[in-house]
Structure formats: structure tokens, C-alpha cells
Design a protein around this motif. Structure first.
Motif, mmCIF file in Angstrom:
data_model
loop_
_atom_site.group_PDB
_atom_site.id
_atom_site.type_symbol
_atom_site.label_atom_id
_atom_site.label_comp_id
_atom_site.label_asym_id
_atom_site.label_seq_id
_atom_site.Cartn_x
_atom_site.Cartn_y
_atom_site.Cartn_z
ATOM 1 N N THR A 156 19.621 16.374 10.039
ATOM 2 C CA THR A 156 18.439 15.799 11.158
ATOM 3 C C THR A 156 17.952 14.448 10.831
ATOM 4 O O THR A 156 17.459 14.211 9.609
ATOM 5 N N THR A 157 18.980 13.303 11.285
ATOM 6 C CA THR A 157 18.448 11.756 10.936
ATOM 7 C C THR A 157 17.464 11.690 11.946
ATOM 8 O O THR A 157 16.696 12.355 12.401
ATOM 9 N N SER A 158 17.719 10.437 12.488
ATOM 10 C CA SER A 158 16.714 9.686 13.326
ATOM 11 C C SER A 158 17.136 8.435 13.997
ATOM 12 O O SER A 158 18.075 7.710 13.319
ATOM 13 N N ILE A 159 16.519 8.078 15.048
ATOM 14 C CA ILE A 159 16.745 6.635 15.456
ATOM 15 C C ILE A 159 16.432 5.734 14.456
ATOM 16 O O ILE A 159 17.084 4.301 14.360
ATOM 17 N N GLN A 160 15.377 6.132 13.603
ATOM 18 C CA GLN A 160 14.891 5.243 12.538
ATOM 19 C C GLN A 160 15.972 4.812 11.534
ATOM 20 O O GLN A 160 15.966 3.912 10.915
ATOM 21 N N SER A 161 17.468 5.712 11.527
ATOM 22 C CA SER A 161 18.274 5.079 10.765
ATOM 23 C C SER A 161 18.913 4.085 11.077
ATOM 24 O O SER A 161 19.458 2.937 10.683
ATOM 25 N N TYR A 162 18.953 3.540 12.657
ATOM 26 C CA TYR A 162 19.412 2.468 13.172
ATOM 27 C C TYR A 162 18.546 1.333 13.585
ATOM 28 O O TYR A 162 18.876 0.224 13.528
ATOM 29 N N GLN A 163 17.192 1.860 14.118
ATOM 30 C CA GLN A 163 16.249 0.816 14.520
ATOM 31 C C GLN A 163 14.983 1.180 13.749
ATOM 32 O O GLN A 163 13.977 1.600 14.383
ATOM 33 N N PRO A 164 14.889 0.765 12.419
ATOM 34 C CA PRO A 164 13.757 1.291 11.543
ATOM 35 C C PRO A 164 12.256 0.512 12.085
ATOM 36 O O PRO A 164 12.272 -0.680 12.430
ATOM 37 N N SER A 165 11.199 1.113 12.013
ATOM 38 C CA SER A 165 9.850 0.570 12.364
ATOM 39 C C SER A 165 9.551 0.053 11.126
ATOM 40 O O SER A 165 9.542 0.708 9.920
ATOM 41 N N PRO A 166 8.607 -0.969 11.205
ATOM 42 C CA PRO A 166 8.146 -1.660 9.810
ATOM 43 C C PRO A 166 7.342 -0.800 9.052
ATOM 44 O O PRO A 166 7.184 -0.776 7.785
ATOM 45 N N GLY A 167 6.383 0.102 9.968
ATOM 46 C CA GLY A 167 5.614 0.897 9.220
ATOM 47 C C GLY A 167 6.249 2.332 8.572
ATOM 48 O O GLY A 167 5.356 3.203 8.014
ATOM 49 N N LEU A 168 7.561 2.398 8.916
ATOM 50 C CA LEU A 168 8.119 3.616 8.212
ATOM 51 C C LEU A 168 9.125 3.266 7.143
ATOM 52 O O LEU A 168 10.331 3.858 7.156
ATOM 53 N N LEU A 169 8.918 2.434 6.249
ATOM 54 C CA LEU A 169 9.942 1.798 5.308
ATOM 55 C C LEU A 169 10.555 2.912 4.576
ATOM 56 O O LEU A 169 11.840 2.895 4.589
ATOM 57 N N ASP A 170 9.769 3.718 3.973
ATOM 58 C CA ASP A 170 10.220 4.927 3.030
ATOM 59 C C ASP A 170 11.076 5.888 4.016
ATOM 60 O O ASP A 170 12.272 6.041 3.974
ATOM 61 N N TYR A 171 10.306 6.385 5.105
ATOM 62 C CA TYR A 171 10.988 7.185 5.967
ATOM 63 C C TYR A 171 12.440 6.705 6.620
ATOM 64 O O TYR A 171 13.258 7.480 6.802
ATOM 65 N N ALA A 172 12.530 5.623 7.267
ATOM 66 C CA ALA A 172 13.534 5.146 7.644
ATOM 67 C C ALA A 172 14.750 4.917 6.943
ATOM 68 O O ALA A 172 15.779 5.123 7.298
ATOM 69 N N GLU B 58 0.852 -1.244 0.293
ATOM 70 C CA GLU B 58 -0.108 -0.084 0.181
ATOM 71 C C GLU B 58 0.806 1.237 0.033
ATOM 72 O O GLU B 58 0.340 2.309 0.064
ATOM 73 N N LEU B 59 1.951 1.124 -0.076
ATOM 74 C CA LEU B 59 3.185 2.250 -0.052
ATOM 75 C C LEU B 59 3.234 2.667 -1.538
ATOM 76 O O LEU B 59 3.898 2.249 -2.408
ATOM 77 N N PRO B 60 2.482 3.946 -1.889
ATOM 78 C CA PRO B 60 2.613 4.419 -3.453
ATOM 79 C C PRO B 60 3.965 4.713 -3.644
ATOM 80 O O PRO B 60 4.803 5.258 -2.991
ATOM 81 N N SER B 61 4.388 4.754 -5.035
ATOM 82 C CA SER B 61 5.597 5.086 -5.382
ATOM 83 C C SER B 61 5.692 6.603 -5.223
ATOM 84 O O SER B 61 6.611 7.300 -4.997
ATOM 85 N N SER B 62 4.627 7.337 -5.363
ATOM 86 C CA SER B 62 4.577 8.688 -5.397
ATOM 87 C C SER B 62 5.111 9.193 -3.819
ATOM 88 O O SER B 62 5.576 10.077 -3.670
ATOM 89 N N GLN B 63 4.609 8.516 -2.979
ATOM 90 C CA GLN B 63 4.940 8.504 -1.487
ATOM 91 C C GLN B 63 6.466 8.435 -1.239
ATOM 92 O O GLN B 63 7.178 9.254 -0.729
ATOM 93 N N PHE B 64 6.591 7.205 -1.767
ATOM 94 C CA PHE B 64 8.296 6.894 -1.493
ATOM 95 C C PHE B 64 9.024 8.011 -2.231
ATOM 96 O O PHE B 64 10.016 8.527 -1.397
ATOM 97 N N GLU B 65 8.737 8.501 -3.215
ATOM 98 C CA GLU B 65 9.423 9.559 -4.110
ATOM 99 C C GLU B 65 9.507 10.982 -3.350
ATOM 100 O O GLU B 65 10.519 11.329 -3.151
ATOM 101 N N ALA B 66 8.373 11.277 -2.965
ATOM 102 C CA ALA B 66 8.154 12.575 -2.208
ATOM 103 C C ALA B 66 9.053 12.880 -0.747
ATOM 104 O O ALA B 66 9.569 13.633 -0.368
#
Ligand code: NAD
Ligand code: MG
Length: 300
Positions: free
Chosen positions: A190-206, A153-161
Motif C-alpha cells: 500500500t503506497t499513496s498518492i503521497q509517493s508522487y505528490q508529497p504534502s509538505p507536512g508529511l515529509l517522513d510519510y511521503a 520539529e520532526l523528531p528522529s524518533s518519529q522519522f525512524e518509527a
């Protein structure tokens, strides 16, 4: 926070700020700080400056709300003039920041626009330099985070944005700024702890945050010879509009911060002192570093 407390007042950090549960409070992205409950603390009444950035000129993205607003307030109180970027829909939040920077006796140059566009990024740097008379500090804070459970359900448009806002804009802004930065200048990403411990629902963001971490390490080595330092801050959960405006599902907003050892989210005001340190000459031997502000979880 009472007017008599500042960032140096000794107290129990676990009880310093609100803890979950929080109310559900959906907003559409990018959201407004104005509409959050409880109101985030950006250091409005507490941040005390000491001239640590006297005379510096800074460009801050995402400066209307959250971490960027706290950085703008702190930088101004430390003696810097600031150019502020944000999206046009965030004008109400941005006006508040302009007012606070000017109340500190510093220049606030409001430069709204979408950093997902390379031409705008170049224009943003040019305008900042023209109106501040030069540039000493570039702070990349702006970010997009949209929670999606399932890759299907992750659209390419979101991944790109998400990549445009979080990664491409940082590249375009650094590229445009570097030829103008004098020795002693600093870039803070500004990075995030998501760079090291990614959450499953933040695939593109992490993934963008991991890219920001690697970019910071590589660019730091590339430009150290010209006396420019490049570092990043890695926040854990912070109480900002990013989260209730689609960054998390509302059931996670309710317990936001409960998963960290401090059992509460950080407030933007707790991030600002680290950006000040990394921007100032006090951190002269620090480059290519990632500084975690996580409430106790590790960057591993
Ligand atoms: P925030 O919503 O207050 O700030 C994000 C800002 O990004 C917005 O105010 C907006 O001005 C800007 N932005 C988004 N898309 C843009 C675009 N296309 N063009 C120009 N500006 C755009 O939230 P925040 O939490 O303070 O976020 C700041 C940074 O901190 C982000 O990079 C975010 O990823 C990072 N971060 C936040 C948390 C957290 O829990 N809040 C945790 C780790 C990292
Ligand atoms: Mg905002």
C-alpha cells in the motif's frame, strides 16, 4: 448504504458517500474506526463476493480498521481464509473484523503485535502459515502517518518509527514470506498518492511511500521468475482513523477530500475491489504495477 446496494449498483460516484465538511474528531494514534463520525464504510453491508479467491490463504496487516478491514471483509467473502495483524490497542476494532470474516464462513486468525520489530514480523509469517496451512497472499496495509509542519520539529524518533512501520516491516514480511509462497501467489503493498505528490507536512510519510513504490517495482522484477506477482495500490484521501489520529491537523480533517476532483474522501469499501483484483488470478499479467484509487488526482 442500504442493504440492497452492493459494489455493482450503478449510481453517481460523487454523491455515493459523505462529503466535507466533517466534524473535528481528534483521537490518539492509531485511533479506532469505532470512534469516527461519520462511520467509515468497509463494505460490511455492501460487498458481494463471487469466489474469486476460493481457498486462498492471506495475511493482511492493519486489518482491524480502514482499508485493511475492507480488504479482510472482501477477501473472506471471495472465499479466502485470513490472518489479521493489528496493534494490541486496536483489539475492539479487530474483534469486529473477526466476527465479519467468520460470518462469511471463513477462518480469521487474529495475530496482534508491532510490525516495527523484525522478530515479530518473522513470527507473524510463521504463525500465519502454521494456522492457515500455508500462505498465498501477503497484503501490507499497516501504516503510520503523523503530520508535522516543520522539519525542525520532526523528531528522529518519529522519522525512524514511520520508516520502521511503513518500509522496514514490508521488507521483513516479504523476506519471511517469499520462501513459502507458491507460484500464483501475490504480494500487494500500500503506497499513496503521497509517493508522487508529497504534502509538505508529511515529509517522513511521503518518503516512505516513495520507498514502497520503488520496492514494489524492484521486488516484482526480482521474483517474477518464480511465478509470484508484486503490485501496489496508491490511495488518495480515504476516510479512516489514520487521518483524525494525527495524520492530518484537525482543520484539514474538516475539509478532508475537498481537494480531489470528486470533492469527497474515498471510503475503505472503494479500495477493496482493487486489492481483490490484484490478489486473484484474473490479474495474471499484472506485476510491478501501481494502481491509483484517488478520486481523480493523477499519479505523476
Ligand atoms: P488505518 O488507521 O485504519 O490503518 C492503519 C493500520 O496500521 C492501523 O489500523 C494499525 O493496525 C496499523 N499499524 C500502525 N502501526 C503499526 C505497527 N507498528 N504495528 C502493527 N500495525 C500497525 O488507516 P488506513 O488509512 O486504512 O491505512 C492503511 C494504509 O493505507 C496505510 O499504509 C496508509 O498509509 C495507506 N493510505 C491511506 C490513505 C488515507 O487517506 N487514509 C491514503 C493513502 C494511503
Ligand atoms: Mg486501526
Amino acid at each position: 448504504m442500504s442493504d440492497t446496494k452492493d459494489q455493482f449498483t450503478m449510481q453517481d460516484p460523487t454523491k455515493q458517500y459523505p462529503q466535507p465538511p466533517f466534524e473535528r474528531q481528534p483521537q490518539s494514534a492509531p485511533g479506532l474506526a469505532k470512534q469516527m463520525n461519520p462511520q467509515p464504510d468497509h463494505g460490511e453491508t455492501s460487498y458481494k463476493g463471487f469466489g474469486r479467491l476460493a481457498g486462498r490463504r492471506a495475511l493482511i496487516t492493519g486489518a482491524d480498521s480502514g482499508i485493511g478491514r475492507a480488504v479482510a471483509i472482501a477477501f473472506a467473502r471471495e472465499g479466502a481464509d485470513v490472518a489479521l495483524n493489528y496493534l494490541p490497542s486496536e483489539e475492539a476494532d479487530a474483534r469486529e473484523v473477526v466476527r465479519l470474516v467468520e460470518a462469511a464462513g471463513r477462518k480469521a486468525i487474529a495475530l496482534p503485535g508491532d510490525i516495527g520489530d523484525e522478530a515479530f514480523c518473522t513470527e507473524l509469517v510463521d504463525q500465519s502459515i502454521e494456522r492457515l496451512g500455508g500462505l498465498d497472499i501477503l497484503v501490507n496495509v499497516a501504516g503510520k502517518q503523523t503530520y508535522v509542519d516543520n522539519i525542525a520539529e520532526l523528531p528522529s524518533s518519529q522519522f525512524e518509527a514511520t520508516f520502521r512501520t511503513n518500509v522496514f516491516a514490508m521488507f521483513w514480511l516479504c523476506k519471511a514470506a517469499l520462501p513459502h509462497l507458491p507460484p500464483g501467489a501475490t504480494i500487494i503493498n500500500t503506497t499513496s498518492i503521497q509517493s508522487y505528490q508529497p504534502s509538505p507536512g508529511l515529509l517522513d510519510y511521503a518518503s516512505t511511500k516513495a520507498a514502497i513504490t520503488a520496492f514494489t517495482h524492484a521486488l516484482a522484477k526480482q521474483v517474477v521468475g518464480r511465478g509470484v506477482r508484486v503490485n501496489a495500490v496508491a490511495p488518495g484521501p480515504v476516510w479512516t482513523p489514520l487521518q483524525p489520529s494525527g495524520g492530518q491537523p484537525q482543520e484539514k480533517v474538516e475539509k478532508f477530500g475537498s481537494e480531489v476532483p470528486m470533492k469527497r474522501p474515498g471510503q475503505p469499501a472503494e479500495l477493496a475491489p482493487v486489492y481483490v483484483l490484484l490478489a486473484s488470478q484474473e490479474s495474471s499479467f499484472v506485476t510491478g504495477e501501481v494502481y491509483g484509487v484517488t478520486g481523480g488526482n493523477h499519479l505523476t
